[in-house]
Each structure stands twice: as structure tokens, then as C-alpha cells.
Design a protein around this motif. Structure first.
Motif, short mmCIF file in Angstrom:
data_model
loop_
_atom_site.label_atom_id
_atom_site.label_comp_id
_atom_site.label_asym_id
_atom_site.label_seq_id
_atom_site.Cartn_x
_atom_site.Cartn_y
_atom_site.Cartn_z
N GLY A 1 0.84 -1.23 -0.11
CA GLY A 1 -0.06 0.09 0.16
C GLY A 1 0.81 1.32 -0.08
O GLY A 1 0.21 2.47 -0.22
N ASN A 2 1.95 1.13 0.42
CA ASN A 2 3.02 2.38 0.36
C ASN A 2 4.23 2.00 -0.47
O ASN A 2 5.00 1.17 0.17
N PRO A 3 4.55 2.46 -1.48
CA PRO A 3 5.92 2.50 -1.95
C PRO A 3 7.15 2.90 -1.32
O PRO A 3 8.16 2.32 -1.60
N ASP A 4 6.80 3.55 -0.16
CA ASP A 4 8.10 4.40 0.60
C ASP A 4 7.92 3.35 1.98
O ASP A 4 8.63 3.85 2.86
N TRP A 5 7.41 2.24 2.13
CA TRP A 5 7.43 1.52 3.46
C TRP A 5 8.82 1.01 3.72
O TRP A 5 8.81 1.35 5.17
N TRP A 6 9.47 0.79 2.91
CA TRP A 6 11.04 0.46 3.54
C TRP A 6 11.64 1.39 4.34
O TRP A 6 12.03 1.59 5.35
N ASP A 7 11.58 2.85 3.69
CA ASP A 7 12.04 4.04 4.39
C ASP A 7 11.49 4.33 5.66
O ASP A 7 12.36 4.70 6.58
N TYR A 8 9.98 4.08 5.72
CA TYR A 8 9.44 4.42 6.79
C TYR A 8 9.73 3.40 8.07
O TYR A 8 9.79 4.00 9.06
#
Length: 92
Positions: free
Chosen positions: A37-44
Motif C-alpha cells: 500500500g505504500n511504495p515508501d514502506w521500507w524507508d518508513y
């Protein structure tokens, strides 16, 4: 009894209760850290949970009083710091 706050492929909570044979646990992902659901999940995840995989236990005794006094709740807010896990409820 309680919940596990898990950080691996995203960040999610799940019960630590014993499951029936062959059953899979219900997994509830963080809105900000869902791999689908979020392409930035890894950074978050790395910023708020850390880069390594891990599990933090949240005791049921901390959760039940929160839910017992607010029946209109829709979200569990979890804030992680170096030393604690803060819990609060959100009604949307």
C-alpha cells in the motif's frame, strides 16, 4: 496475552495467541508501512522501527483499558522511541 508489533516486510501487529492447526494469524499492517500500500514502506520502517527485523510485545493489560473506554475507535496509534512504545486511539 497480547499483541506482537512486528517489523519485517512492513510493520504490523498480530495476536500472540495460539492458533488452531493450519490457521494463519490475522495481520494488521501500519497504514504507512504496508509493502503493498505504500511504495515508501521500507524507508518508513527503517526510520521508525529500525533496519533490522524484530518483534516487540505489547501486553493485553495495556490495550484492554484503552478499548474499554472508547467504543468508536477506528485506529490504534503506536509511537516507538528508543525506550518505549506509546499507545493511543484514534476515531475517524
Amino acid at each position: 496475552p497480547g499483541l506482537w508489533l512486528v517489523g519485517d516486510e512492513g510493520v504490523y501487529i498480530m495476536s500472540n495467541g495460539k492458533l488452531a492447526e493450519g490457521a494463519r494469524p490475522l495481520v494488521v499492517y501500519s497504514e504507512q508501512c504496508h509493502p503493498l500500500g505504500n511504495p515508501d514502506w521500507w524507508d518508513y520502517k527503517r526510520r521508525h522501527f529500525g533496519g533490522d527485523d524484530g518483534i516487540e510485545f505489547i501486553e493485553a493489560e495495556r490495550l484492554i483499558p484503552l478499548f474499554d473506554r472508547n467504543l468508536r475507535v477506528t485506529h490504534l496509534n503506536v509511537v516507538l522511541t528508543e525506550t518505549e512504545i506509546a499507545l493511543s486511539l484514534i476515531a475517524r
